[in-house]
Write a protein that holds these residues in place. Structure first.
Motif, PDB file in Angstrom:
ATOM      1  N   THR A   1       0.825  -1.203   0.000  1.00 41.65           N
ATOM      2  CA  THR A   1       0.000   0.000   0.000  1.00 41.65           C
ATOM      3  C   THR A   1       0.865   1.260   0.000  1.00 41.65           C
ATOM      4  OG1 THR A   1      -0.212  -0.167   2.416  1.00 41.65           O
ATOM      5  CG2 THR A   1      -1.955  -1.152   1.082  1.00 41.65           C
ATOM      6  N   ALA A   2       2.097   1.165   0.534  1.00 38.67           N
ATOM      7  CA  ALA A   2       2.997   2.324   0.516  1.00 38.67           C
ATOM      8  C   ALA A   2       3.460   2.663  -0.892  1.00 38.67           C
ATOM      9  CB  ALA A   2       4.209   2.071   1.408  1.00 38.67           C
ATOM     10  N   LEU A   3       3.293   1.730  -1.836  1.00 38.93           N
ATOM     11  CA  LEU A   3       3.646   2.019  -3.220  1.00 38.93           C
ATOM     12  C   LEU A   3       2.796   3.142  -3.798  1.00 38.93           C
ATOM     13  CD1 LEU A   3       3.920  -1.641  -4.613  1.00 38.93           C
ATOM     14  CD2 LEU A   3       5.826  -0.058  -4.272  1.00 38.93           C
ATOM     15  N   GLY A   4       1.595   3.317  -3.231  1.00 44.84           N
ATOM     16  CA  GLY A   4       0.654   4.258  -3.813  1.00 44.84           C
ATOM     17  C   GLY A   4      -0.134   3.587  -4.919  1.00 44.84           C
ATOM     18  N   ARG A   5      -1.299   4.093  -5.211  1.00 47.90           N
ATOM     19  CA  ARG A   5      -2.200   3.423  -6.141  1.00 47.90           C
ATOM     20  C   ARG A   5      -1.615   3.297  -7.556  1.00 47.90           C
ATOM     21  NH1 ARG A   5      -7.375   2.620  -4.128  1.00 47.90           N
ATOM     22  NH2 ARG A   5      -7.767   3.709  -2.152  1.00 47.90           N
ATOM     23  N   GLN A   6      -0.949   4.324  -8.018  1.00 46.35           N
ATOM     24  CA  GLN A   6      -0.449   4.298  -9.391  1.00 46.35           C
ATOM     25  C   GLN A   6       0.652   3.255  -9.566  1.00 46.35           C
ATOM     26  OE1 GLN A   6       0.657   8.145 -10.914  1.00 46.35           O
ATOM     27  NE2 GLN A   6       1.434   7.338 -12.846  1.00 46.35           N
ATOM     28  N   GLU A   7       1.616   3.235  -8.668  1.00 42.18           N
ATOM     29  CA  GLU A   7       2.705   2.273  -8.770  1.00 42.18           C
ATOM     30  C   GLU A   7       2.210   0.857  -8.461  1.00 42.18           C
ATOM     31  OE1 GLU A   7       6.945   1.566  -9.481  1.00 42.18           O
ATOM     32  OE2 GLU A   7       5.291   2.837 -10.191  1.00 42.18           O
ATOM     33  N   PHE A   8       1.291   0.752  -7.529  1.00 46.72           N
ATOM     34  CA  PHE A   8       0.670  -0.535  -7.222  1.00 46.72           C
ATOM     35  C   PHE A   8       0.015  -1.112  -8.474  1.00 46.72           C
ATOM     36  CE2 PHE A   8      -2.936  -3.120  -5.814  1.00 46.72           C
ATOM     37  CZ  PHE A   8      -2.416  -3.876  -4.781  1.00 46.72           C
ATOM     38  N   ALA A   9      -0.715  -0.274  -9.198  1.00 43.61           N
ATOM     39  CA  ALA A   9      -1.381  -0.733 -10.417  1.00 43.61           C
ATOM     40  C   ALA A   9      -0.374  -1.119 -11.488  1.00 43.61           C
ATOM     41  CB  ALA A   9      -2.317   0.359 -10.930  1.00 43.61           C
ATOM     42  N   ARG A  10       0.734  -0.381 -11.586  1.00 43.97           N
ATOM     43  CA  ARG A  10       1.740  -0.694 -12.600  1.00 43.97           C
ATOM     44  C   ARG A  10       2.399  -2.043 -12.328  1.00 43.97           C
ATOM     45  NH1 ARG A  10       7.093  -0.634 -13.647  1.00 43.97           N
ATOM     46  NH2 ARG A  10       7.676   0.031 -11.539  1.00 43.97           N
ATOM     47  N   LEU A  11       2.754  -2.283 -11.061  1.00 49.12           N
ATOM     48  CA  LEU A  11       3.480  -3.496 -10.718  1.00 49.12           C
ATOM     49  C   LEU A  11       2.575  -4.714 -10.591  1.00 49.12           C
ATOM     50  CD1 LEU A  11       5.940  -2.067  -8.041  1.00 49.12           C
ATOM     51  CD2 LEU A  11       6.566  -2.989 -10.284  1.00 49.12           C
ATOM     52  N   LEU A  12       1.342  -4.489 -10.168  1.00 58.08           N
ATOM     53  CA  LEU A  12       0.473  -5.607  -9.798  1.00 58.08           C
ATOM     54  C   LEU A  12      -0.837  -5.607 -10.571  1.00 58.08           C
ATOM     55  CD1 LEU A  12       1.143  -5.355  -5.953  1.00 58.08           C
ATOM     56  CD2 LEU A  12       2.142  -7.000  -7.552  1.00 58.08           C
ATOM     57  N   GLY A  13      -0.818  -5.090 -11.767  1.00 60.21           N
ATOM     58  CA  GLY A  13      -2.029  -5.020 -12.584  1.00 60.21           C
ATOM     59  C   GLY A  13      -2.371  -6.297 -13.327  1.00 60.21           C
ATOM     60  N   VAL A  14      -1.585  -7.332 -13.123  1.00 64.78           N
ATOM     61  CA  VAL A  14      -1.866  -8.652 -13.700  1.00 64.78           C
ATOM     62  C   VAL A  14      -1.682  -9.685 -12.594  1.00 64.78           C
ATOM     63  CG1 VAL A  14      -1.142 -10.403 -15.379  1.00 64.78           C
ATOM     64  CG2 VAL A  14      -1.090  -7.978 -16.006  1.00 64.78           C
TER      65      VAL A  14
END
Length: 296
Positions: free
Chosen positions: A257-270
């Motif tokens: 969650t510390a990644l922030g929503r944008q980076e979280f989505a980039r890294l974990l969007g699949v």
């Protein structure tokens, strides 16, 4: 009701509260949005999770019953956020990490005979009739005893089902080693930055500053070419992020969650899986755990 008249059903078998969000949060949210009935089986109560201030089992301030109650409430919130249709709690005691004394505590999931727990899970499968079942591989992805036990009872439960009760497809969760390598690199960078801040000098970090060496080859997950199923959850990363955030008592989730929503989505969007049983004949790689089943 015939197969064609009833909604498709996904069953995810997980070890602890919060595993549903980290491992299959996107798949659960996407499936629910697509009208799939989603059934989550959580095997343990999470009592070996962190207590207030990060206390561990056996330390002052760690109350296993209070931790289990809190984690149960967090699980209910996560299920609401992910649109889970049915939550099934097997209620076994969390066994803790491999090698902890809690592994052998009476009632721990690790000590339960596989046939006993498998028959309980098989009863849930007979009632819910999942078309797709998802759980961990034989190593529980990273060697946690409860994850390994969840794998074992799932396999044994499937073996107890008759031919007409069998799900059409079965998957193990996994992660590409390319993604794991990037996450490890992020962890190392953050550990080094934290060490520098504590030491007050720019050269206090480095590979031994408290995180894994980003240069080491990842031992978790699979090479990309060995993964059979790549599910795009980019439209559901906010739900996955919020579900992980619901488990706020467990600091292990804070890195994500510390990644922030944008980076979280980039890294974990699949979210990725290995297909281990299939009756549809759908070729792999595939982008949908329900490929070959929709429209039947």
């Amino acid at each position: 009701m015939s197969v064609s008249e009833r909604p498709l059903t996904l069953m995810a078998v997980h070890a602890h509260p919060d595993d549903e969000a980290s491992g299959t949060g996107g798949l659960l949210a996407r499936s629910a949005a697509e009208g799939v009935r989603t059934v989550l089986v959580t095997c343990t109560d999470g009592r070996c999770g962190d207590g207030p201030g990060g206390t561990k089992p056996g330390q002052p301030g760690h109350d296993p019953q209070a931790v289990a109650a809190l984690r149960g409430a967090e699980l209910a919130k996560s299920c609401e956020l992910l649109g889970v249709s049915q939550l099934e709690l097997l209620g076994y005691a969390d066994s803790g990490m491999m090698g902890w004394p809690t592994n052998d505590a009476p009632g721990s999931f690790w000590t339960v005979p596989v046939p006993v727990a498998a028959e309980r899970l098989a009863a849930v499968m007979r009632r819910e009739r999942p078309d797709v079942v998802v759980t961990y591989d034989e190593n529980g992805f990273y060697g946690h005893p409860d994850h390994i036990q969840a794998h074992r009872i799932t396999v044994a439960a499937l073996d107890r089902l008759s031919a007409d009760e069998q799900p059409a497809k079965v998957y193990w969760t996994t992660m590409p080693r390319t993604t794991i390598a990037e996450l490890i690199s992020r962890m190392s960078d953050e550990a080094a930055a934290s060490a520098e801040q504590v030491a007050g000098e720019p050269d206090a970090g480095g590979p031994d500053a408290g995180g894994p060496d980003a240069g080491e080859p990842p031992s978790l997950g699979l090479p990309d070419e060995d993964i059979t199923t790549w599910v795009d959850i980019s439209g559901y990363t906010d739900q996955k992020f919020d579900a992980l955030s619901a488990h706020e008592s467990q600091p292990d989730n804070a890195f994500f969650t510390a990644l922030g929503r944008q980076e979280f989505a980039r890294l974990l969007g699949v979210e990725t899986f290995v297909r281990v049983r299939d009756t549809t004949g759908t070729p792999t790689p595939e982008d949908d755990v329900f490929s070959g089943l929709r429209g039947r």
